[in-house]
Design an enzyme around this catalytic site. Structure first.
Site, short mmCIF file in Angstrom:
data_model
loop_
_atom_site.label_atom_id
_atom_site.label_comp_id
_atom_site.label_asym_id
_atom_site.label_seq_id
_atom_site.Cartn_x
_atom_site.Cartn_y
_atom_site.Cartn_z
N GLY A 140 0.30 -7.27 -10.06
CA GLY A 140 1.09 -8.29 -10.75
C GLY A 140 1.30 -9.57 -9.97
O GLY A 140 2.22 -10.34 -10.26
N GLU A 146 7.61 13.50 5.20
CA GLU A 146 8.68 12.49 5.21
C GLU A 146 10.06 13.15 5.17
O GLU A 146 10.99 12.68 5.83
CB GLU A 146 8.52 11.51 4.04
CG GLU A 146 7.24 10.69 4.07
CD GLU A 146 7.03 9.92 5.36
OE1 GLU A 146 8.03 9.51 5.99
OE2 GLU A 146 5.87 9.76 5.77
P1 ADP Z 1 -3.02 -9.11 -9.40
O1 ADP Z 1 -2.95 -10.60 -9.46
O2 ADP Z 1 -2.02 -8.51 -8.46
O3 ADP Z 1 -4.39 -8.56 -9.15
P2 ADP Z 1 -2.34 -9.35 -12.15
O4 ADP Z 1 -1.10 -10.12 -12.05
O5 ADP Z 1 -3.58 -10.11 -12.49
O6 ADP Z 1 -2.60 -8.54 -10.82
O7 ADP Z 1 -2.14 -8.17 -13.20
C1 ADP Z 1 -3.09 -7.86 -14.17
C2 ADP Z 1 -2.42 -7.35 -15.42
O8 ADP Z 1 -1.78 -6.10 -15.18
C3 ADP Z 1 -1.33 -8.26 -15.92
O9 ADP Z 1 -1.84 -9.22 -16.80
C4 ADP Z 1 -0.37 -7.30 -16.61
O10 ADP Z 1 -0.79 -7.03 -17.93
C5 ADP Z 1 -0.53 -6.03 -15.82
N1 ADP Z 1 0.51 -5.88 -14.78
C6 ADP Z 1 0.28 -5.82 -13.45
N2 ADP Z 1 1.44 -5.67 -12.78
C7 ADP Z 1 2.42 -5.64 -13.69
C8 ADP Z 1 3.85 -5.50 -13.61
N3 ADP Z 1 4.48 -5.36 -12.42
N4 ADP Z 1 4.57 -5.52 -14.75
C9 ADP Z 1 3.94 -5.66 -15.93
N5 ADP Z 1 2.61 -5.80 -16.07
C10 ADP Z 1 1.84 -5.77 -14.97
ZN ZN Z 2 5.30 10.66 10.09
#
Ligand code: ADP
Ligand code: ZN
Length: 503
Positions: free
Chosen positions: A104, A319
């Site tokens: 995300g 852990e």
């Molecule tokens: P990164 O940039 O870390 O590779 P992205 O932001 O491009 O990841 O995430 C890709 C997709 O995955 C987003 O468009 C969303 O649909 C979903 N996603 C990833 N993380 C989240 C999150 N924390 N909450 C909601 N959706 C998420």
């Molecule tokens: Zn340890």
């Protein structure tokens, strides 16, 4: 006569050629040059303009609360920079989001732009690295120029590793160096105006050139971790907002079955489930659709990055072993959080927080600390009868600690102070030191085994709670260990006992 005419004609031609052949050649050269330039089109300036991407709000992102808290501050600042500047607060300029792909990071950057009403400029660093020297640098210059014109704005640079790798490594043309240098120049050139904030994303912090992380550049680093169980449930909720769910669907259950997966994977699962339901011509997505989606997606992914059940159990007991020893030993810092969500190279971690600052440690305190460090291995031994390679990081710390205790603090029993200070060590003394260190570590390990054996019920309870919840905060630990005879809490410096992955 005719011979003469022929000779004259030949002579004329020679003169003519002397003038026109160079001219012709020159024309051909020009044509060739123009054709070649045409082929270089791709490097022509692409237009840079703010992205009108779907509006991402904070509510659309779940399970990454720490990163969100950190970035809220940036939003506050972008909304009203004068208020911050009036108080002399230094303004955030470069923020580096690092963590596995799909957690995300892009989403967070978009949310910052949306929530603060700033223009959003996104570029992948990979697009800066061109074969033609200087093109990447020029692109960066242009990107920042336009972003400044549109201030307040957010510049998002994805895949920073592509240019941010250590300079001079695997870069024959020097192109990457030039590009990185230009990026550094732009970051430094921001000075106090600060209405342009740069957010970059990277998978691996260690791979980046240290110059990028210096103060005034990407000096804020936010780890975006894969979500824990509760986080996964909230992400699933976000991605099923527009999907009609049958009452049989239990998102909590789906969250339990998806340990190790990222937000992107979860979004994918929700989508697959909806597609499955649509194929059946159903009006609602049922639990079975999620099962099918899980089978398709999880099987492949968990094999790649998740842990299998037995590994998870081992990490949980490891852990729990650290944590329980820490709880039982008076001199060691209180456990603040235990987690078995993989984070970086660590499979799990136990975070101990000090109650007050204290630097001097007695011999007993240091031995207690060693006991906590070895508690992970001791728990594995006790429960599974064998130990895994997961404790390598713990041994390193224990070894260093034992060496320091004997050599620097003269806390051994047989190596006397005089011998330690004397410096020149005879072979016999060295052997004695090794033995002393081994004795200290062995003693601590036996102590850990004893503690865990005496409190096996609590060890089991703690491990079970960890497997269930993946992350235990202080309050959870208190609940699980409610009837544990607790010692008087000690204090010390912040210490993290992490289980290193053995790859
Ligand atoms: P990164 O940039 O870390 O590779 P992205 O932001 O491009 O990841 O995430 C890709 C997709 O995955 C987003 O468009 C969303 O649909 C979903 N996603 C990833 N993380 C989240 C999150 N924390 N909450 C909601 N959706 C998420
Ligand atoms: Zn340890």
């Amino acid at each position: 006569m005719s011979v003469l005419a022929a000779f004259l004609g030949y002579y004329d031609f020679k003169e003519w050629a002397a003038i026109w052949v160079p001219v012709l050649l020159f024309c051909v050269l020009i044509v060739l040059l123009v054709t070649a330039m045409r082929q270089m089109r791709p490097t022509k300036p692409q237009q840079i303009k703010p992205e009108d991407s779907p509006k991402i709000a904070w509510d659309d992102i779940a399970g990454v609360d720490e990163a969100k808290d950190e970035l809220r501050e940036v939003v506050d600042f972008m909304k009203d920079p004068k208020r911050f500047k009036a108080l002399g607060a230094t303004v955030p300029r470069g923020i580096l989001l690092h963590g596995p792909p799909g957690t995300g990071k892009t989403l967070l950057a978009k949310a910052v732009a949306h929530e603060s009403g700033a223009d959003f400029f996104a570029q992948s660093a990979a697009s800066f690295v061109e074969t033609f020297v200087g093109v990447g640098a020029a692109r960066i210059r242009r990107l920042f120029k336009v972003a400044r014109k549109h201030a307040p704005s957010i510049v998002f640079i994805d895949e920073l590793d592509a240019v941010g790798g250590r300079r001079g490594v695997g870069d024959v043309s020097g192109e990457k160096d030039q590009t990185l240098n230009q990026l550094l120049v732009e970051l430094d050139g921001f000075n106090a105006r600060g209405d342009v904030v740069v957010i970059a994303a990277s998978n691996l912090l260690e791979k980046l050139d240290p110059a990028l992380l210096r103060p005034g550049r990407f000096d804020r680093q936010v780890f975006v971790s894969p979500p824990d169980r509760a986080g996964r449930e909230r992400i699933l909720a976000v991605h099923t907002r527009a999907i009609p769910l049958a009452p049989s669907v239990d998102l909590d259950l789906v969250a339990r079955q998806t340990s190790g997966l990222t937000g992107a994977d979860l979004a994918n699962i929700c989508n697959e489930a909806a597609i499955g339901a649509a194929r059946r011509h159903a009006e609602q997505v049922v639990a079975g659709d999620f099962d099918t989606a899980l089978e398709r997606i999880v099987a492949g992914m968990q094999a790649r990055r998740g842990l299998n059940e037995q590994e998870k159990r081992t990490v949980a007991y490891h852990e729990a072993g650290h944590a329980l020893c820490a709880e039982l030993l008076p001199a060691v810092d209180r456990v603040h959080r235990i987690s078995i969500v993989p984070r970086g190279r660590a499979l799990g971690y136990t975070l101990n927080l000090p109650e007050e600052d204290r630097y001097l440690k007695t011999r007993e305190e240091l031995i207690d600390y060693m006991t906590v460090l070895l508690g992970g291995r001791a728990a594995e031994q006790l429960v599974f009868g064998s130990v895994t390679t997961g404790a390598a990081g713990d041994y390193e710390v224990v070894t260093a600690l034992a060496a320091a205790m004997v050599d620097e603090y003269a806390m051994g029993t047989r190596v006397t102070l005089r011998r330690v200070v004397g410096g020149v060590s005879a072979e016999a003394t060295m052997r004695l030191r090794d033995e002393e260190q081994a004795d200290l570590a062995d003693g601590a390990y036996r102590a850990a085994l004893g503690l865990l054996r005496d409190h096996r019920r609590h060890l089991d309870a703690l491990a079970a709670a960890l497997l269930e919840q993946e992350v235990l905060e202080r309050a959870d630990i208190d609940r699980v260990l409610a009837d544990l005879p607790r010692p008087v809490a000690g204090a010390g410096d912040l210490s993290v006992a992490a289980t290193e992955r053995s790859d």
